[in-house]
Design an enzyme around this catalytic site. Sequence first.
Site, PDB file in Angstrom:
ATOM      1  N   ASP A  10       0.854  -1.204   0.000  1.00 53.03           N
ATOM      2  CA  ASP A  10       0.000   0.000   0.000  1.00 53.03           C
ATOM      3  C   ASP A  10       0.889   1.253   0.000  1.00 53.03           C
ATOM      4  O   ASP A  10       0.894   1.999   0.960  1.00 53.03           O
ATOM      5  CB  ASP A  10      -0.940  -0.012   1.228  1.00 53.03           C
ATOM      6  CG  ASP A  10      -0.209  -0.098   2.568  1.00 53.03           C
ATOM      7  OD1 ASP A  10       0.954  -0.571   2.601  1.00 53.03           O
ATOM      8  OD2 ASP A  10      -0.788   0.324   3.594  1.00 53.03           O
ATOM      9  N   HIS A 240       9.556  -0.344   8.445  1.00 50.69           N
ATOM     10  CA  HIS A 240       8.754  -1.557   8.718  1.00 50.69           C
ATOM     11  C   HIS A 240       8.783  -2.562   7.567  1.00 50.69           C
ATOM     12  O   HIS A 240       9.090  -3.735   7.753  1.00 50.69           O
ATOM     13  CB  HIS A 240       7.287  -1.185   8.973  1.00 50.69           C
ATOM     14  CG  HIS A 240       7.071  -0.291  10.141  1.00 50.69           C
ATOM     15  ND1 HIS A 240       7.106  -0.740  11.435  1.00 50.69           N
ATOM     16  CD2 HIS A 240       6.807   1.033  10.216  1.00 50.69           C
ATOM     17  CE1 HIS A 240       6.863   0.259  12.261  1.00 50.69           C
ATOM     18  NE2 HIS A 240       6.681   1.346  11.544  1.00 50.69           N
TER      19      HIS A 240
END
Length: 313
Positions: A10, A240
């Site tokens: 995303d 991340h």
Amino acid sequence: MSYPIIFDTDPGVDDAQAIAIALRHPEIELLGLTTTYGNVDINVATRNALLLSELAGRRIPVAQGAAGPLVKPRHPAPAHIHGANGLGNIDLPEVHGRAEPIGAAQFIVETVRARPGEVTLVAVGPLGNLAAALQLDPGIVEAVKRVVIMGGSIKEGGNVSPVAEANIFNDPHAASRVLTAGWPLTLVGLDATHRCVLSPADMDAIAAGQGELGAVLKGSYAFYREFYQQALSIDGCCPHDSCALAWLLRPELFTTARGHLSVVTEGDAAGQTLFAPEGRAFIDERWSRTPLVEACLGADGPAVVQWIVDTLK
Ligand code: BDR
Ligand code: CA
């Protein structure tokens, strides 16, 4: 060794950096990018995926996927973290390519089926595309090589609620299906990613090493870094999504444990991941009935960051 992967994403600033790794690392064979809403709306996610691969001089299939969660209402995209355009609100060049004529779930099924036992799914956004692929063809559980998820938190606590990590929180029902599907799965959650902090000097080294793609990473880092400064008082950011790829290529940099995962889907704790270590007897068996998976409980943060910088500088 070569790692054929589909990268489900995303994008998103930290996604963009991970996509750069997937495009550049000589041992990664990037078979496709599948997109989901999450950090941005779905059309923006797809545009960014196309753009980032074009800026790296590559033509990678991009298949568009989920526009929202399976069950719960959608939360607005976190424009204060990634910018409204997902890349720190910087001006972006035009995109020339187009998404595939098939959707993300179909792309995942066809690609996995074309190379049984070879393809790793690396998912770093809400998990609707993987849930839809499972629904389309439950047999992919046996046909994938492995599934690596950036998401969840075992002992670290949450980043969007006291207990939930963003990717799981955004679609807990999809996450529940994906994390309990019974395929070989590794969860790379906040217990590992919060140990990794990319400094401003690391970001500069990456930006300088990536040409046109580097210029976009540099602009987007500036915005992302400001968020980390305000929210966590750190001068830098947590990469991340790159950690999922770091685990795939350098698993020895992470501490892992086997156990049973379940996801809380409703109520104040929605999005929490519950981990029952293998062999541990609790007061009843309800937490230990799901298939065994592997979860990261920690990471050698400086070594992971060094691997990211060495890959991209
Ligand atoms: C995850 O949430 C998203 O905002 C990031 O891109 C990452 O995938 C971290 O919780
Ligand atoms: Ca992401």
